[in-house]
Motif scaffolding. Structure first.
Motif, PDB file in Angstrom:
ATOM      1  N   VAL A  39       0.849  -1.197   0.000  1.00 56.96           N
ATOM      2  CA  VAL A  39       0.000   0.000   0.000  1.00 56.96           C
ATOM      3  C   VAL A  39       0.892   1.258   0.000  1.00 56.96           C
ATOM      4  N   SER A  40       1.975   1.218   0.803  1.00 56.50           N
ATOM      5  CA  SER A  40       2.879   2.383   0.840  1.00 56.50           C
ATOM      6  C   SER A  40       3.517   2.602  -0.521  1.00 56.50           C
ATOM      7  N   ARG A  41       3.918   1.496  -1.130  1.00 60.42           N
ATOM      8  CA  ARG A  41       4.561   1.573  -2.444  1.00 60.42           C
ATOM      9  C   ARG A  41       3.640   2.244  -3.466  1.00 60.42           C
ATOM     10  N   LEU A  42       2.377   1.810  -3.431  1.00 58.80           N
ATOM     11  CA  LEU A  42       1.412   2.383  -4.374  1.00 58.80           C
ATOM     12  C   LEU A  42       1.207   3.863  -4.115  1.00 58.80           C
ATOM     13  N   SER A  43       1.191   4.250  -2.829  1.00 59.74           N
ATOM     14  CA  SER A  43       0.892   5.652  -2.516  1.00 59.74           C
ATOM     15  C   SER A  43       2.050   6.556  -2.912  1.00 59.74           C
ATOM     16  N   THR A  44       3.298   6.020  -2.892  1.00 57.28           N
ATOM     17  CA  THR A  44       4.418   6.876  -3.277  1.00 57.28           C
ATOM     18  C   THR A  44       4.607   6.884  -4.784  1.00 57.28           C
ATOM     19  N   GLU A  45       4.015   5.930  -5.460  1.00 60.37           N
ATOM     20  CA  GLU A  45       4.136   5.901  -6.922  1.00 60.37           C
ATOM     21  C   GLU A  45       2.922   6.566  -7.554  1.00 60.37           C
ATOM     22  N   VAL A  46       2.262   5.876  -8.425  1.00 58.57           N
ATOM     23  CA  VAL A  46       1.198   6.541  -9.187  1.00 58.57           C
ATOM     24  C   VAL A  46      -0.207   6.174  -8.717  1.00 58.57           C
ATOM     25  N   GLU A  47      -0.305   5.439  -7.605  1.00 59.78           N
ATOM     26  CA  GLU A  47      -1.587   5.013  -7.033  1.00 59.78           C
ATOM     27  C   GLU A  47      -2.273   3.931  -7.853  1.00 59.78           C
ATOM     28  N   THR A  48      -1.811   3.696  -9.040  1.00 60.23           N
ATOM     29  CA  THR A  48      -2.358   2.622  -9.854  1.00 60.23           C
ATOM     30  C   THR A  48      -1.235   2.091 -10.735  1.00 60.23           C
ATOM     31  N   THR A  49      -1.144   0.785 -10.836  1.00 61.22           N
ATOM     32  CA  THR A  49      -0.063   0.205 -11.630  1.00 61.22           C
ATOM     33  C   THR A  49      -0.525  -1.144 -12.136  1.00 61.22           C
ATOM     34  N   ASP A  50       0.298  -1.765 -12.993  1.00 60.47           N
ATOM     35  CA  ASP A  50      -0.128  -3.117 -13.326  1.00 60.47           C
ATOM     36  C   ASP A  50       0.660  -4.105 -12.476  1.00 60.47           C
ATOM     37  N   LEU A  51       0.080  -5.281 -12.325  1.00 64.59           N
ATOM     38  CA  LEU A  51       0.611  -6.263 -11.381  1.00 64.59           C
ATOM     39  C   LEU A  51       2.093  -6.540 -11.624  1.00 64.59           C
ATOM     40  N   TYR A  52       2.456  -6.638 -12.903  1.00 57.18           N
ATOM     41  CA  TYR A  52       3.845  -7.015 -13.212  1.00 57.18           C
ATOM     42  C   TYR A  52       4.822  -5.886 -12.868  1.00 57.18           C
ATOM     43  N   ASP A  53       4.393  -4.636 -13.118  1.00 61.24           N
ATOM     44  CA  ASP A  53       5.259  -3.509 -12.744  1.00 61.24           C
ATOM     45  C   ASP A  53       5.426  -3.488 -11.234  1.00 61.24           C
ATOM     46  N   LEU A  54       4.313  -3.777 -10.534  1.00 60.45           N
ATOM     47  CA  LEU A  54       4.355  -3.750  -9.073  1.00 60.45           C
ATOM     48  C   LEU A  54       5.353  -4.787  -8.543  1.00 60.45           C
ATOM     49  N   CYS A  55       5.322  -5.987  -9.126  1.00 65.76           N
ATOM     50  CA  CYS A  55       6.242  -7.051  -8.683  1.00 65.76           C
ATOM     51  C   CYS A  55       7.689  -6.605  -8.924  1.00 65.76           C
ATOM     52  N   GLU A  56       7.915  -6.021 -10.102  1.00 62.57           N
ATOM     53  CA  GLU A  56       9.267  -5.589 -10.438  1.00 62.57           C
ATOM     54  C   GLU A  56       9.723  -4.524  -9.458  1.00 62.57           C
ATOM     55  N   ASP A  57       8.806  -3.629  -9.178  1.00 61.18           N
ATOM     56  CA  ASP A  57       9.061  -2.526  -8.246  1.00 61.18           C
ATOM     57  C   ASP A  57       9.417  -3.019  -6.855  1.00 61.18           C
ATOM     58  N   MET A  58       8.692  -4.055  -6.427  1.00 70.51           N
ATOM     59  CA  MET A  58       8.901  -4.565  -5.072  1.00 70.51           C
ATOM     60  C   MET A  58      10.018  -5.612  -5.033  1.00 70.51           C
ATOM     61  N   GLY A  59      10.557  -5.949  -6.202  1.00 70.82           N
ATOM     62  CA  GLY A  59      11.625  -6.947  -6.254  1.00 70.82           C
ATOM     63  C   GLY A  59      11.143  -8.323  -5.808  1.00 70.82           C
ATOM     64  N   GLN A  60       9.859  -8.644  -6.090  1.00 72.84           N
ATOM     65  CA  GLN A  60       9.295  -9.928  -5.668  1.00 72.84           C
ATOM     66  C   GLN A  60       8.634 -10.613  -6.863  1.00 72.84           C
ATOM     67  N   SER A  61       8.446 -11.946  -6.712  1.00 70.22           N
ATOM     68  CA  SER A  61       7.796 -12.676  -7.799  1.00 70.22           C
ATOM     69  C   SER A  61       6.281 -12.490  -7.706  1.00 70.22           C
ATOM     70  N   VAL A  62       5.598 -12.808  -8.816  1.00 69.65           N
ATOM     71  CA  VAL A  62       4.126 -12.712  -8.829  1.00 69.65           C
ATOM     72  C   VAL A  62       3.541 -13.587  -7.713  1.00 69.65           C
ATOM     73  N   ASP A  63       4.138 -14.777  -7.515  1.00 71.66           N
ATOM     74  CA  ASP A  63       3.632 -15.690  -6.482  1.00 71.66           C
ATOM     75  C   ASP A  63       3.684 -15.074  -5.093  1.00 71.66           C
ATOM     76  N   GLN A  64       4.738 -14.255  -4.846  1.00 69.72           N
ATOM     77  CA  GLN A  64       4.847 -13.635  -3.516  1.00 69.72           C
ATOM     78  C   GLN A  64       3.900 -12.441  -3.386  1.00 69.72           C
ATOM     79  N   VAL A  65       3.749 -11.709  -4.494  1.00 72.22           N
ATOM     80  CA  VAL A  65       2.964 -10.469  -4.415  1.00 72.22           C
ATOM     81  C   VAL A  65       1.453 -10.733  -4.458  1.00 72.22           C
ATOM     82  N   LEU A  66       1.043 -11.795  -5.203  1.00 69.72           N
ATOM     83  CA  LEU A  66      -0.406 -12.020  -5.357  1.00 69.72           C
ATOM     84  C   LEU A  66      -1.170 -12.157  -4.032  1.00 69.72           C
ATOM     85  N   PRO A  67      -0.652 -12.962  -3.054  1.00 71.77           N
ATOM     86  CA  PRO A  67      -1.402 -13.041  -1.793  1.00 71.77           C
ATOM     87  C   PRO A  67      -1.515 -11.685  -1.090  1.00 71.77           C
TER      88      PRO A  67
END
Ligand code: ATP
Length: 470
Positions: free
Chosen positions: A329-357
């Motif tokens: 949630v913090s990551r989204l608020s400091t970025e653009v408030e909306t992103t696509d799932l894959y950009d978010l994973c890249e941003d957080m340095g995590q795999s889709v499997d880790q970020v999806l839950p």
């Protein structure tokens, strides 16, 4: 593809199953597809989307409840329509390899049979093992036998249900390469092949067309054509482009599933069963504590139970750490408030499997919404992320968690149990009644983890009791 001869047609196919609770559910709905002469088709989709069920309906192993499956007239006329390769090989342990293959032979003279079996044994690389028994062969070789058994009858269509998934990666890769080679043989008799797989690379290596099934109920979500020569090069830009299309479609399916799980589409039987669960729940509550009040979220649920209305399902807890949710949630608020799932994973340095839950949990808590494959901050999420006072932030997280019916009801039970605390068994019973289809142990552990994080409930593992913290 449209000018090619159609050899199998599926029209408006639906299949219903009965749940262990006795209720019916629709696993496949309105499936409409054609299989063309010479085509290799792969069926992919999330687990439980109904791939195997569709394959079995097409192969005639089970009947659809509505709709039709029809085959073109075979040519030659006595050609066997279909053969099936099972995931677990399905060989007869008391028969030799030769006898196992001969089981599927059409009526031929003994001599003709022997010629055919020798040809197929040679083709699938089993020469020298004709008289061995299945137990004497490796998994890869056993699957070669079941391939040979399916192919020996020269069926018009061969159906394969996860044929390589019981094998180690190396064996499955070499068998897949073998299948590509067999498929490319100019004197191939089998006209078409339908493969169910959960592995992208299998579909990408083998298929001319990939059909993606959505879930609950299974419908055809997308169709991707692959016009690449075989063997296919995973590093080629064309291959990568199709791979990306598949990944995107799956990302969307995953997110749709998360959203779907928070919605409860009623059927008459489901409403009755849910009403029964809620009645039981309330009855049980009275036994547990006579002055227990029915929580507000469930009151709403019991009132809004007309079979045609769409109502909120009791939300399960998503087994993830709330620190990850806060981070997201913090990551989204400091970025653009909306992103696509894959950009978010890249941003957080995590795999889709880790970020999806974490995405699913943040959505359950009302901090984000997920239209398509986008992840969008809600007003609550924005407020939460912008709050710098740790105490106020903690309170906001507590309120978000308490809005979940399962947490609220157990919190109330713990509160009412006073100093003696609430026995873990009673909390688990409550979870079983509210979330009958979830793993109650995972739900209980997640509840403890979330409530400890938000300082709502503490657990004494020696006494196996839950308490409200001081
Ligand atoms: N005979 C049956 N009776 C009741 N439910 C069934 C039956 N067979 C399958 N199901 C249910 O139907 C749903 C679809 O099952 P199916 O095996 O077709 O899906 P799938 O996409 O092949 O799954 P997976 O990839 O996990 O093998 C699942 O929820 C499964 O539990």
């Amino acid at each position: 593809m449209s000018k090619k001869k159609i050899i199998l047609s599926v029209r408006s196919l639906c299949k219903d199953y009965r749940r262990p609770s006795g209720n019916m559910f629709t696993v496949l709905e309105g499936i409409h597809l054609d299989i063309y002469d010479g085509e290799f088709l792969a069926l992919v989709g999330l687990s439980g989307s109904g791939k195997s069920t569709l394959l079995r309906c097409m192969a005639g192993l089970i009947n659809p409840d509505r709709g039709t499956v029809s085959y073109a007239t075979p040519s030659p006329e006595n050609m066997q329509l279909s053969a099936f390769v099972f995931q677990n090989f399905a060989l007869f342990p008391w028969m030799s390899i030769r006898e196992n293959i001969a089981v599927s032979m059409p009526k031929l003279t003994r001599q003709e049979q022997d010629i055919r079996i020798d040809r197929i044994i040679q083709m699938v690389g089993l020469k020298g093992f004709e008289d061995a028994f299945p137990r004497e062969l490796s998994g890869g070789m056993r699957q070669r036998v079941s391939l040979a058994r399916a192919m020996v009858s020269d069926p018009m269509i061969m159906f394969m249900d996860e044929p390589f998934s019981a094998l180690d990666p190396l064996t499955s890769e070499s068998l897949r390469a073998e299948l590509v080679r067999l498929w490319a043989q100019p004197d191939r008799k089998i006209r078409s092949c339908v493969l169910v797989t959960h592995r992208f690379e299998e579909a990408l290596q083998l298929a001319d067309r990939i059909l993606i099934l959505s879930s609950n109920p299974g419908t055809i979500f997308r169709s991707i054509e692959i016009n690449l020569p075989r063997p296919r090069m995973p590093n080629s830009p064309e291959y990568k482009e199709i791979e990306e299309q598949l990944e995107k479609a799956f990302g969307q399916l995953h997110l749709d599933k998360v959203t779907d799980e928070n919605e409860f589409e009623n059927t008459t039987t489901d409403v009755q069963s849910r009403q029964k669960q809620i009645d039981n729940l309330n009855k049980n509550r009275m036994v547990i504590s006579t002055h227990d009040k029915v929580s507000e979220p469930e009151n709403k649920l019991t009132k809004n139970n007309s079979p045609t209305s769409k109502q909120r399902r009791i939300k399960p807890l998503i087994n993830t750490n709330l620190t990850l949710v806060e981070g997201l949630v913090s990551r989204l608020s400091t970025e653009v408030e909306t992103t696509d799932l894959y950009d978010l994973c890249e941003d957080m340095g995590q795999s889709v499997d880790q970020v999806l839950p974490a995405v699913a949990a943040a959505e359950t808590l009302g901090f984000i919404i997920t239209p398509g494959i986008r992840v969008v901050l809600t007003d609550e999420g924005r407020l939460f992320a912008s709050e710098h006072d740790a105490e106020v932030r903690g309170k906001m997280m507590r309120n978000a968690i308490l809005k979940l019916p399962v947490v609220y009801s157990i919190y109330e039970l713990v509160k009412n149990s006073g100093e003696s605390g609430l026995e873990a068994d009673i909390a688990i019973e409550q979870i079983v009644m509210m979330l009958p289809f979830e793993d109650h142990d995972v739900q209980f552990q997640t509840l403890l983890k979330w409530c400890r994080y938000a300082n709502l409930i503490v657990y004494d593992s020696d006494e196996e009791k839950l308490f409200i913290p001081d």
